[in-house]
Design an enzyme around this catalytic site. Sequence first.
Site, PDB file in Angstrom:
ATOM      1  N   SER A   1      37.706 -19.111  10.273  1.00 14.35           N
ATOM      2  CA  SER A   1      39.068 -19.542  10.600  1.00 14.35           C
ATOM      3  C   SER A   1      39.840 -18.422  11.269  1.00 14.35           C
ATOM      4  CB  SER A   1      39.838 -19.917   9.332  1.00 14.35           C
ATOM      5  OG  SER A   1      39.141 -20.831   8.575  1.00 14.35           O
TER       6      SER A   1
ATOM      7  N   HIS B   1      35.074 -24.710  14.392  1.00 11.38           N
ATOM      8  CA  HIS B   1      36.058 -24.572  13.313  1.00 11.38           C
ATOM      9  C   HIS B   1      36.464 -25.955  12.807  1.00 11.38           C
ATOM     10  CE1 HIS B   1      40.277 -23.319  11.853  1.00 11.38           C
ATOM     11  NE2 HIS B   1      39.400 -23.200  10.897  1.00 11.38           N
TER      12      HIS B   1
ATOM     13  N   GLU C   1      37.854 -27.337  16.287  1.00 16.68           N
ATOM     14  CA  GLU C   1      38.094 -26.396  17.379  1.00 16.68           C
ATOM     15  C   GLU C   1      36.733 -25.827  17.775  1.00 16.68           C
ATOM     16  OE1 GLU C   1      42.513 -24.529  16.836  1.00 16.68           O
ATOM     17  OE2 GLU C   1      41.029 -23.917  15.354  1.00 16.68           O
TER      18      GLU C   1
ATOM     19  N   ASN D   1      45.679 -22.347  13.786  1.00 17.53           N
ATOM     20  CA  ASN D   1      46.225 -21.424  12.791  1.00 17.53           C
ATOM     21  C   ASN D   1      47.205 -20.440  13.409  1.00 17.53           C
ATOM     22  OD1 ASN D   1      45.175 -22.506  10.493  1.00 17.53           O
ATOM     23  ND2 ASN D   1      43.282 -21.317  10.571  1.00 17.53           N
TER      24      ASN D   1
END
Length: 658
Positions: free
Chosen positions: A410, A431, A443, A481
């Site tokens: 991540s 991801h 992702e 994120n």
Amino acid sequence: MDEAIRFSETVSARLEDGVLVVTLNNPPVNAISADMRAGLLDAVRQANSDQNVRALVITGAGKAFIGGADIREFGQPATEPTLPTVVEAIEGSGKQIVAAINGAALGGGLEIALACHHRVAGSAATLGLPEVKLGIVPGAGGTQRLPRLTGVVKAVELISSGRTVTARDALSLGIVDEVADDPVKGAISAARDQSAKLPRRTGALAVPAEDPKAIEDGAAKALSRARGSEAAIEAVRLVRSAGERSLADGLSDERATFLRLRDSDQAKALRHVFFAERAAAKVSGLEGVEPRKVEIVGVVGSGLMGSGIAVAALDAGYRVIVVEQTDEAAAKGLDRITGLLDRALKSGRIDEAGRSGRLERLSVGSSMEALAAADLVIEAVFDDLQVKSELFEKLGRIVRPETVLATNTSYLDPDAIAAVTSFPERVCGLHFFSPANVMRLVEVVRCARTAPDVLATGLAFARRLKKLPVVCGVCEGFIGNRIFSAYRREAEFLVEDGASPQEIDAAMENYGFAMGPFAVFDLAGLEIAWARRKRQAATRDPSERYVEIADRLCEMGRFGQKTGRGWYTYPDGKRTVDPEVTALIDACRAAKGIVPRQIAAAEIASRLLSAMAAEGNALLKEGIAERASDIDLVLINGYGFPAYRGGPMYVSQQGTHS
Ligand code: 3HC
């Protein structure tokens, strides 16, 4: 009438022994354009006055039956003949009209089929009224005809969710009359058999009687899921009304609602999302690039993420090899995966054969060497650079020379992970979001050295998992994120400036998020962001604004919901404002000399959205995201951003924050 006849650019027909087989041909999905409406109406009218035609069949060329109304025409005023006119002509035809549903029959496509007098579906066909996903209700009779076939309870569920069903399910629901391997052949034979009979008009059927309590409960459930979607709310109302008034009244209300919603902000935003999803599939540098063949998927790690990925891959039909460090951990992993499959079985998402088939394709063990058989290996181990680097080094010695390696990190730098192998071109990031067997977003990280066919493999794999892959470059936190960090930062600024966490959460929930930011922080746990802040402390610009409240919470052992305390407290699991946190916030403000001020909900939403858009613009500038709409998709599918708002980049382009 000639044996072969063309009614318009997209509508042609041939006469087969008295049955006029009308084929709609508007690639790629036979969307209903103005030309198609005119041609189809013409075909029906001419056939009705042609003595050589005993009955009609309507089918689609290529893979789709009809993919719905042409969404690209929604921005313009509807031109005659409108779809309701065409549908009325089909249903009212004195000659039998049979739909040969060869592929997807969606939206207006299903409405055309519902107006036909008999429906034969191919076994691979999918059927549905997905209009609410575009912020509209069906506009050509769907809300009035579907309940006449399935009953109100089922129609409410299907139309308010926009869910599609398989041909088999459609048969058992009464939506189609037959399922055939060759639907055109089946439809021609049905048309011949029934040509002497009176057409069975769906609109003339009575809505089946059902228990009023079941209708009430079904509607309440659908409304609770509608969460701010005006289209879903209106769909429930229209379907329920089908049993209570005439077809004509229902159709005219439906059409007026469709036209009103078509021009609404929600519908415009959802059209943006629809086209954004198609655009995300077009990745620069991958034109004409073929993905590598993947049949066997390896997953390293069987924690929450690894087991979710394994189940998603099993669902997609892959053989899956899961590897853990020890036999004990492998046994636990197998339990976790079996637990997920059991849950799917219990909810009816899979049947007993599906469960055992998946288990047959699964092996779980502690021997890394087993991964030599895998075409793609995804690591889902603890997010620590040393752990992942050691693993990749080891994998590099085990896997075959064509195998693709993917990291599910991540926050770590996948380039650093790739660098420990002698083949960084075969490494990419995948991801996933937790729970990986449920969440749609993946992702797909293009690392500095990732080869085009390796990236294409990551994309193709995610697509086969029925996920929405979005390609991004390497940066801390990737697209999602990183934007979420900016969101968190601004939310904390707002707290320091005077808003309470609960006011901020209420503002964002009112905006359409399922949960406000502080509720999400507590749910996800506060310790990962704390660790990251500590990591970044040495390089942080001292002149940059920094809010210490979250650090203080962590120092107090308040790591979020799982510890019973975070930004809120959770007595009996119920989220509650904690005076200790309120006092801490007051003290932190006072220490900085900040005089708190009342902040209105609109300002809260506007500041948080602007912060997301600003970070999004930075990602575009850095080339991490290829296009603004990709960023919107990440936030909508991974972070609970309300789809009907279109995503933070879309909102900022429209200049509408509330
Ligand atoms: N109108 C216009 N274009 C459409 C379209 C539509 N209804 N459906 C698909 N397309 C286009 C896509 O934009 C894409 O274009 P591109 O190649 O230029 O990017 C192309 O067709 C292929 O689409 P997909 O990549 O999605 O193709 P798939 O094969 O993966 O899926 C599909 C096919 C299942 C039909 C899928 O495209 C889909 O779900 N389409 C939308 C269905 C829908 O929402 N229909 C309802 C429309 S509203 C309506 O009918 C109102 C009525 O009640 C009056």
